[in-house]
Every structure is written in C-alpha cells, then in structure tokens.
Design an enzyme around this catalytic site. Structure first.
Site, mmCIF file in Angstrom:
data_model
loop_
_atom_site.group_PDB
_atom_site.id
_atom_site.type_symbol
_atom_site.label_atom_id
_atom_site.label_comp_id
_atom_site.label_asym_id
_atom_site.label_seq_id
_atom_site.Cartn_x
_atom_site.Cartn_y
_atom_site.Cartn_z
ATOM 1 N N ASP A 1 82.397 22.860 5.799
ATOM 2 C CA ASP A 1 83.524 23.124 6.734
ATOM 3 C C ASP A 1 83.228 23.720 7.902
ATOM 4 O OD1 ASP A 1 85.758 24.818 7.759
ATOM 5 O OD2 ASP A 1 86.550 24.657 5.531
ATOM 6 N N GLN B 1 97.538 25.765 3.566
ATOM 7 C CA GLN B 1 97.273 24.480 3.879
ATOM 8 C C GLN B 1 97.398 24.258 5.187
ATOM 9 O OE1 GLN B 1 98.386 21.285 1.091
ATOM 10 N NE2 GLN B 1 96.989 20.127 1.981
ATOM 11 N N HIS C 1 92.114 19.092 -0.450
ATOM 12 C CA HIS C 1 90.744 19.399 -0.501
ATOM 13 C C HIS C 1 90.499 20.643 -1.108
ATOM 14 C CE1 HIS C 1 92.912 21.167 2.872
ATOM 15 N NE2 HIS C 1 92.195 22.201 2.955
ATOM 16 N N PHE C 2 89.177 20.552 -2.017
ATOM 17 C CA PHE C 2 88.804 21.967 -2.564
ATOM 18 C C PHE C 2 87.878 22.511 -1.622
ATOM 19 C CE2 PHE C 2 90.438 19.394 -5.932
ATOM 20 C CZ PHE C 2 90.912 20.213 -6.923
ATOM 21 N N HIS C 3 87.967 23.695 -1.518
ATOM 22 C CA HIS C 3 87.053 24.807 -1.002
ATOM 23 C C HIS C 3 86.214 25.061 -1.779
ATOM 24 C CE1 HIS C 3 89.538 25.500 2.963
ATOM 25 N NE2 HIS C 3 90.212 25.417 2.115
HETATM 26 P P1 AMP Z 1 93.138 24.595 4.726
HETATM 27 O O1 AMP Z 1 93.639 25.761 5.231
HETATM 28 O O2 AMP Z 1 93.045 24.822 3.242
HETATM 29 O O3 AMP Z 1 94.126 23.415 4.845
HETATM 30 O O4 AMP Z 1 91.715 24.314 5.132
HETATM 31 C C1 AMP Z 1 91.191 23.635 6.189
HETATM 32 C C2 AMP Z 1 90.102 23.498 6.366
HETATM 33 O O5 AMP Z 1 89.570 22.369 6.871
HETATM 34 C C3 AMP Z 1 89.622 24.676 7.210
HETATM 35 O O6 AMP Z 1 88.795 25.789 6.479
HETATM 36 C C4 AMP Z 1 88.753 24.101 8.681
HETATM 37 O O7 AMP Z 1 87.892 24.686 9.054
HETATM 38 C C5 AMP Z 1 88.498 22.904 7.755
HETATM 39 N N1 AMP Z 1 88.287 21.696 8.941
HETATM 40 C C6 AMP Z 1 89.387 21.284 9.868
HETATM 41 N N2 AMP Z 1 88.637 20.258 10.565
HETATM 42 C C7 AMP Z 1 87.609 20.128 10.190
HETATM 43 C C8 AMP Z 1 86.542 19.031 10.491
HETATM 44 N N3 AMP Z 1 86.587 18.330 11.544
HETATM 45 N N4 AMP Z 1 85.225 19.311 10.065
HETATM 46 C C9 AMP Z 1 85.297 20.121 8.916
HETATM 47 N N5 AMP Z 1 85.999 20.857 8.395
HETATM 48 C C10 AMP Z 1 87.076 21.074 9.038
#
Ligand code: AMP
Length: 143
Positions: free
Chosen positions: A33, A96, A102-104
């Site tokens: 991330d 989101q 996506h899974f964190h």
């Molecule tokens: P969510 O809020 O669950 O949709 O999480 C989206 C995640 O994507 C966030 O933790 C961001 O930091 C991550 N993210 C967004 N753009 C990128 C990128 N280009 N590379 C890696 N992570 C990203």
C-alpha cells in the site's frame, strides 16, 4: 469488467503505473500500500476489475482466498508483527475509496495505536432469529 476508465489498481496490473509488487499469479496481485498504516501493509487484489465483493465470481474469490494464508505468513515473518488485520472495505459507506476489490493486510504490534471503534450491540427479542431466517433463505436460494 468495468466499461469505465480502469481503476488505479487495474493500471498497476497493466504496468501503466508502478507498485512494489510482492506476489503475482494468473488471477491475483499483491503489492505494498502506497500509504501504509504500518510498514508491510499489503493489498491483495484480483487482476480483473470488480468494484465490490458481491460482484466477484466464485473462482476469483477462491484465487484470493487461496493466497491469503501465504501472504499473512510472509507479512508476519517480514515485519515481525505478532498479528495482522485482514480488512476489506466494501462499498463507499464502509470506507472504500478504490472501487476495485482489495484486501488490506495490516501488520499489528502491541500498543501501535491503530484500530477502530468496535461497539458491540444487542439484538432486540426476535431480531436475530428473523435475520438468521432471511440470511439462510438467501444463501439456500441465492437467485
Ligand atoms: P480503501 O479505502 O479500502 O479503498 O483503500 C484504498 C487503499 O489503496 C489505500 O490504503 C491507499 O493508500 C491505497 N492506494 C491507492 N493508490 C495506490 C497505489 N497507486 N499504490 C498502492 N496503494 C494505493
């Protein structure tokens, strides 16, 4: 697949934008991330673009699930974290931001200050039974 412009994660899959990739197979990709909640915070995605979990075909879900234990072990081993939150925000109201499933995998350390409100409630009389019946029916006959 989305007819709209590709998500930022699809652009990572296609190589259009860079990422620190840690695992890849025919169906899934995992990468760091860019805004980690802790060092080693990894995202696991299907290569195909599905906005939310309810849209994910079962074979793709299986491909995601198959790799999760291996990823958890690797992240724990690399970071020394004694625990990990596996978290999937599903829908804008849940937090989101990237509409590509996506899974964190978030490494956790004792006293790291991460976390969120978890205020358990209670069911009113009959409420749990009603929900159980609704859910059972939907899961028996998903159509
Ligand atoms: P969510 O809020 O669950 O949709 O999480 C989206 C995640 O994507 C966030 O933790 C961001 O930091 C991550 N993210 C967004 N753009 C990128 C990128 N280009 N590379 C890696 N992570 C990203």
């Amino acid at each position: 697949m989305s007819a709209a412009s590709p998500s930022v994660f699809s652009r990572i899959v296609s190589g259009e934008i860079p990422a620190h990739k840690v695992y890849e197979d025919a169906h899934v990709l995992a990468f760091l991330d860019v805004g980690p909640l802790a060092p080693g915070h990894v995202l696991l995605i299907p290569k195909g673009e599905f906005a939310t979990m309810d849209a994910v075909p079962e074979d793709v879900a299986a491909a995601l699930g198959r790799v999760l234990p291996r990823l958890v072990r690797a992240v724990q081993s690399a970071t020394g974290a004694p625990g990990i939150n596996v978290l999937q925000n599903n829908g804008k109201v849940s937090g989101q931001e990237v509409m590509h499933v996506h899974f964190h995998l978030i490494p956790r350390q004792a006293g790291d200050g991460l976390g969120y409100r978890w205020n358990p409630g209670k069911y009113a009389p009959g409420e749990a039974e009603k929900l159980r019946d609704q859910l059972s029916l939907l899961l028996t006959d998903p159509a």
